[in-house]
Write a protein that holds these residues in place. Structure first.
Motif, PDB file in Angstrom:
ATOM      1  N   GLU A  31       0.840  -1.199   0.000  1.00  0.00           N
ATOM      2  CA  GLU A  31       0.000   0.000   0.000  1.00  0.00           C
ATOM      3  C   GLU A  31       0.872   1.245   0.000  1.00  0.00           C
ATOM      4  OE1 GLU A  31      -4.308  -0.858   2.016  1.00  0.00           O
ATOM      5  OE2 GLU A  31      -2.657  -0.450   3.387  1.00  0.00           O
ATOM      6  N   LYS A  32       0.344   2.296  -0.612  1.00  0.00           N
ATOM      7  CA  LYS A  32       1.049   3.560  -0.648  1.00  0.00           C
ATOM      8  C   LYS A  32       0.481   4.453   0.450  1.00  0.00           C
ATOM      9  CE  LYS A  32       1.883   3.244  -5.622  1.00  0.00           C
ATOM     10  NZ  LYS A  32       1.634   3.855  -6.963  1.00  0.00           N
TER      11      LYS A  32
ATOM     12  N   VAL B 186       5.046  -1.147   3.560  1.00  0.00           N
ATOM     13  CA  VAL B 186       4.299  -0.220   2.715  1.00  0.00           C
ATOM     14  C   VAL B 186       5.262   0.732   2.018  1.00  0.00           C
ATOM     15  CG1 VAL B 186       2.231  -0.355   4.160  1.00  0.00           C
ATOM     16  CG2 VAL B 186       3.960   1.395   4.631  1.00  0.00           C
ATOM     17  N   THR B 187       4.754   1.421   1.009  1.00  0.00           N
ATOM     18  CA  THR B 187       5.540   2.407   0.274  1.00  0.00           C
ATOM     19  C   THR B 187       5.205   3.797   0.803  1.00  0.00           C
ATOM     20  OG1 THR B 187       5.535   1.020  -1.705  1.00  0.00           O
ATOM     21  CG2 THR B 187       6.058   3.366  -2.002  1.00  0.00           C
ATOM     22  N   ILE B 188       6.210   4.526   1.230  1.00  0.00           N
ATOM     23  CA  ILE B 188       6.024   5.845   1.814  1.00  0.00           C
ATOM     24  C   ILE B 188       6.122   6.914   0.720  1.00  0.00           C
ATOM     25  CG2 ILE B 188       6.908   7.502   3.505  1.00  0.00           C
ATOM     26  CD1 ILE B 188       5.650   4.950   4.698  1.00  0.00           C
ATOM     27  N   ASP B 189       5.188   7.855   0.742  1.00  0.00           N
ATOM     28  CA  ASP B 189       5.180   8.940  -0.242  1.00  0.00           C
ATOM     29  C   ASP B 189       6.410   9.838  -0.054  1.00  0.00           C
ATOM     30  OD1 ASP B 189       3.045  10.520  -2.151  1.00  0.00           O
ATOM     31  OD2 ASP B 189       4.363  11.891  -1.067  1.00  0.00           O
ATOM     32  N   GLU B 190       7.204   9.942  -1.104  1.00  0.00           N
ATOM     33  CA  GLU B 190       8.477  10.656  -0.995  1.00  0.00           C
ATOM     34  C   GLU B 190       8.299  12.169  -0.987  1.00  0.00           C
ATOM     35  OE1 GLU B 190      11.282   9.364  -3.872  1.00  0.00           O
ATOM     36  OE2 GLU B 190      11.383   7.308  -3.102  1.00  0.00           O
TER      37      GLU B 190
ATOM     38  N   ASP C 136      -2.846   5.404  -1.031  1.00  0.00           N
ATOM     39  CA  ASP C 136      -4.037   4.670  -0.601  1.00  0.00           C
ATOM     40  C   ASP C 136      -4.554   5.140   0.752  1.00  0.00           C
ATOM     41  OD1 ASP C 136      -3.919   2.739  -2.830  1.00  0.00           O
ATOM     42  OD2 ASP C 136      -2.092   2.058  -1.817  1.00  0.00           O
ATOM     43  N   LYS C 137      -3.622   5.470   1.649  1.00  0.00           N
ATOM     44  CA  LYS C 137      -3.990   5.832   3.012  1.00  0.00           C
ATOM     45  C   LYS C 137      -3.063   6.928   3.513  1.00  0.00           C
ATOM     46  CE  LYS C 137      -5.563   1.141   4.139  1.00  0.00           C
ATOM     47  NZ  LYS C 137      -5.296  -0.107   4.904  1.00  0.00           N
ATOM     48  N   ALA C 138      -3.465   7.534   4.628  1.00  0.00           N
ATOM     49  CA  ALA C 138      -2.631   8.544   5.290  1.00  0.00           C
ATOM     50  C   ALA C 138      -2.497   8.201   6.763  1.00  0.00           C
ATOM     51  CB  ALA C 138      -3.223   9.932   5.130  1.00  0.00           C
TER      52      ALA C 138
END
Length: 916
Positions: A39-40, A80-84, A131-133
């Motif tokens: 998930e991002k 998960v993938t962290i927003d850069e 996808d989520k915060a």
């Protein structure tokens, strides 16, 4: 080779496990948590970087090898993938707006950190990529610094509020992580409806990794709230009587936390006591309860089945609903709990909770039951509720489908009146029962003191042991060659006056940077084989202001949230090992005061609003440390419910509330864990300062509970007359000894023998305000404990001599002149020359800022090697000269420098005096 400052292997990893188990999941709509692989996720809130590991003050001042935060732990985990883009924005902001520690001074760190402003477009674009915060909110508070009913403390700041509003507007699924020491206002849950809300509290040095373990599902949350979360701060019954500088009237009496809300106003509760969600579901099936033929022991059997898809743990809680009778009772009272092991899907475990009849008693301080000053069981039906929170329960009956019924009121135990208030006030009591099962809230006068405290003291004065001039050692007592009385007889009045003084902080006689040295603090006492015991601040890890490292564990609130005493005992076995390795005898913890109000800054050191949960956690803590050979000191005895004016505000409380709520945890630790150390509080209780309160320290603690350990003051405490109150002073050690608080903490280093504190013990002997027998009684208490401490059998190494410090080559800026001090400051690096190799005694002159209870510290270095630690409490910038350890300097060049561990201390000069 010394292992001081070398953390115990495996300790931090186990601490991470505990921190994860204490996380409390409050809300989880649409299975937002756990985060799914690949998930991002966009992470908002600067606390993702500046993640808090503990509250402030002595309970949080642990020097650690490393710490963890949330964002780095997420990146390390890689689930998960962290927003850069969001990540880089926060990195840039924090570089421009670094963490504000208030200059590092005592109680100066702000409650919150300035948040990065967010724009709509920034958040909207992030929502389109992810996808989520996750939103991370952080708070701290602590010793000398209560929370406040202000934005940035109990309430969100405007920027935090805007952050939650914007993120929940643009993201469909939002997780709010609360990295706080206390509960905070959760009105944003209704206002903005985030998908998930989770308290991760302060998890110690591994708190960031532990939080991620829960967020990504490596650990299924199983924590339960140790406190009630109300809708409004003003809903808490103590709100009108919290924060005074003079007196706190405990009007709510025994109705603290859920006992108040469930009895009078359950509609004011947002999240109830004992509540906590999981990633799985459970089926709970209680069986009829059983009791033995004498009706003294009850057994409650419950089967728990994991009916979900992932493994998890569940906590079963047992409450009693006692008959209202004439005393009045809360609607429910926690009397037992048990946690399952980790259950796989479809796995079942049967738990058995045992309960003694005495756990159901109440204390009659008015005589309305016919049994004054007694533990009683009033006639009527006792209903037992079993469930997974104080709200989610079912009533269980016996095999005949009946509640437990008492035909008549029973006196279970006769006590004696102790520590009743002298100030009239009214307390809460249930009135008429309403249709919904709650009660009207009435007020009744509190019973006031009747006994003659002076007569009680004089009638029970201990007989003095006749002096006998011998040369026995304390080892002779250990080896059973003589009795402890034989040993005490040979101590002179001067010996006794010295023995009741502790030295510190950062005494060179014990492990560097620790809180105090006590026992053999004079040449004469040492010659009699009395060792020098060492205490260190806790309870969340060992504090060493020398800069030495230790393991920092989760805060008390998180530990209580686990509802898992076996886990906590195992954690504090590690703590016990670290104490032994660092040659520390007593950890100044656990803190076991009650969470009377959410704004008490020191709540993080304590466990819960509930006395039974508090006591069980205290027992686990004490037993864990003890099993490894060290000992614990429970604090702060008693009623330390606020930090504002903590050294003067009087806790005006009924005897019933005191016994049933505020000292119950101490009683449980004494009786069930053989607790050996207690620290009194700064505040008075019903007019008498805790450190000189006879009924607290003698009548209740020793005569009623059978405590056989040592009682020490908090550092630089005040005492007043145990009979007539009077003006408090740090000098009143005569009153301290009379109350059977054994040990004054602390006089300046090397000051016990010369009475640099200026106490009046010997004067009190002359004037009759204390007797030799009372002094001998405290001396026996101290020596009895020393006989059980690790120091009694380990080789004691005094650190009064830092040894030879090699010289270095370099430019000489200043010759070393013994008749002329080196003019230095914290910022100065002074280079000087030594013409011949000699041993020197060091002296430092310094000032410090802050109030009288603040604490500052620095290490003193020669050629980058630590040779001493200097500590100061607030002195209104008055210059103080302090003796330091000896050091040997060889011919050559030396560089003198200072490393501030806790800001507020300012060096003026250093002197090196040759030692013959």
């Amino acid at each position: 080779m010394s292992k001081i400052g070398v953390p115990i292997e495996g300790f931090s990893d186990f601490s991470r496990q505990v921190a994860a188990e204490g996380a409390v999941l409050l809300k989880n709509d649409d299975h937002t948590l756990p985060l799914k692989p690949a998930e991002k996720v966009a992470v908002f809130g600067r606390i993702q970087y500046d993640y808090y590991r503990s509250g402030t003050g002595s309970g949080g001042s642990v020097n650690v090898l490393y710490t963890t935060n949330l964002i780095d732990s997420l990146l390390e985990d890689k689930t998960v993938t962290i927003d850069e883009e969001v990540l880089e924005a926060y990195q840039t902001f924090i570089k421009k707006q670094p963490f504000d520690d208030g200059g590092g001074a005592w109680a100066a760190e702000p409650w919150f950190q300035e948040e990065m402003p967010l724009m709509d477009t920034f958040v909207q674009q992030a929502s389109e990529r992810n996808d989520k915060a996750i939103i991370v909110i952080g708070r701290t508070a602590g010793e000398d610094q209560d929370n406040r009913a202000e934005k940035g403390s109990y309430y969100l700041t405007d920027k935090e509020d805007r952050m939650i509003r914007l993120v929940t507007t643009y993201f469909d699924r939002v997780v709010v992580v609360l990295n706080t020491s206390n509960i905070i206002d959760l009105s944003f849950v209704e206002s903005y409806d985030p998908s998930s809300v989770i308290y991760t509290w302060h998890g110690g040095m591994e708190g960031g990794r532990a939080a991620v373990d829960v967020l990504v599902g490596h650990v299924t949350p199983s924590g339960k709230l140790p406190d009630t979360i109300a809708y409004q701060l003003t809903d808490y019954p103590s709100s009108q009587h919290f924060g005074s500088d003079v007196q706190n009237h405990y009007v709510e009496d025994i109705y603290v936390g859920y006992r108040y809300f469930e009895t009078f106003c359950p509609d004011k509760v947002r999240y109830p006591f004992g509540f906590g969600l999981s990633y799985t579901t459970f089926e709970v099936n209680p069986k009829p309860f059983q009791y033995d033929a004498t009706h003294q022991q009850f057994r409650f059997s419950v089967t728990v089945t994991n009916t979900g898809d992932v493994s998890g743990k569940e906590t079963i809680q047992l409450y009693v609903e006692s008959p209202q009778g004439t005393l009045g009772q809360p609607a429910k009272r926690l009397v037992g709990f048990m946690k399952t092991r980790l259950l796989a899907p479809d796995e079942t475990e049967t738990l058995e909770i045992k309960l003694s009849l005495h756990q159901l008693t109440s204390y009659d301080d008015s005589g309305v039951t016919g049994f004054l000053s007694s533990d009683v069981l009033e006639a009527g039906d006792y209903l037992f509720h079993i469930g997974t929170s104080v709200r989610d329960t079912d009533i269980v009956y016996d095999e005949n489908k009946q509640p437990y019924h008492l035909r008549q009121t029973i006196q279970v135990r006769q006590a004696e009146e102790a520590l009743k208030p002298v100030t009239p006030f009214k307390r809460m009591k249930p009135g008429k029962r309403r249709a919904d099962g709650t009660y009207d809230c009435l007020l009744e006068p509190v019973p006031l003191r009747q006994q003659d405290i002076n007569k009680r003291i004089t009638d029970r004065l201990p007989e003095a042991l006749s002096f006998k001039d011998t040369t026995y050692t304390l080892q002779d007592v250990l080896n059973k060659k003589i009795t402890l009385d034989d040993f005490i007889r040979q101590l002179t009045d001067e010996d006794l006056a010295i023995l009741v003084r502790g030295e510190g902080m950062v005494s060179p006689l014990v492990t560097p940077g620790t809180a105090s040295a006590f026992g053999g603090v004079s040449d004469r006492l040492l010659s009699l084989g009395i060792p020098v015991g060492c205490t260190a601040d806790g309870p969340s890890g060992i504090r060493m202001d020398s800069g030495e490292k230790a393991t920092q564990v989760p805060i008390g609130t998180l530990l209580a949230s686990t509802f898992n005493p076996d886990l906590i005992e195992a954690l504090y076995r590690y703590e016990g090992k670290e104490l032994i390795q660092n040659e520390i005898d007593l950890l100044l913890g656990p803190g076991i005061n009650i969470h009377r109000h959410p704004l008490n800054g020191r709540n993080f050191e304590y466990f819960s609003e509930d006395p039974y949960l508090t006591g069980i956690m205290a027992i686990a803590n004490v037993q864990g440390i003890r099993k490894e050979g060290a000992h614990a000191v429970a604090k702060h005895f008693a009623c330390n419910s606020q930090e504002q004016s903590r050294n003067q505000v009087d806790a005006v409380v009924s005897e019933r509330a005191l016994r049933e709520v505020y000292v119950k945890g101490f009683e449980m630790a004494v009786k069930e864990a053989d607790l050996m150390g207690i620290m009194t509080a700064y505040n008075p209780v019903n007019g008498h300062f805790s450190a000189s309160n006879y009924d607290l320290n003698t009548t209740i603690l020793r005569e009623d509970w059978g405590f056989r350990g040592i009682v020490m003051t908090d550092w630089w405490a005040h005492m007043n007359d145990p009979v007539n109150q009077g003006v408090p002073s740090r000098a009143h050690t005569d009153h301290m000894i009379r109350s059977q608080n054994d040990l004054y903490m602390v006089v300046n280093n090397y000051g016990a023998e010369t009475n640099r504190a200026g106490d009046n013990t010997l004067k009190g002997l002359q004037e009759g305000t204390v007797t030799r027998g009372e002094l001998q009684r405290s001396a026996k208490n101290i020596c009895r404990v020393l006989l059980e401490l690790p120091v009694m059998t380990r080789k004691q190494v005094f650190r009064d001599d830092s040894g030879l410090i090699p010289s270095q080559s370099g430019v000489v800026n200043h010759p070393l002149l013994t008749t002329q001090p080196l003019a230095v400051s914290n910022e100065t690096i002074t280079t000087f020359n030594v013409n011949e190799t000699k041993a020197y005694r060091m002296y430092v002159t310094y000032t410090s800022t802050g109030d009288a209870l603040s604490q500052s510290a620095m290490t003193i270095k020669l050629n980058d090697q630590v040779v001493a630690t200097a500590q100061a409490n607030g002195m209104n910038e008055i210059a103080i000269k302090q003796k330091l350890p000896k050091v040997t300097l060889e011919q050559g060049t030396y560089t003198l420098s200072f490393d501030v561990q806790k800001a507020g201390i300012y060096v003026k000069e250093m002197i090196f005096i040759p030692v013959d």
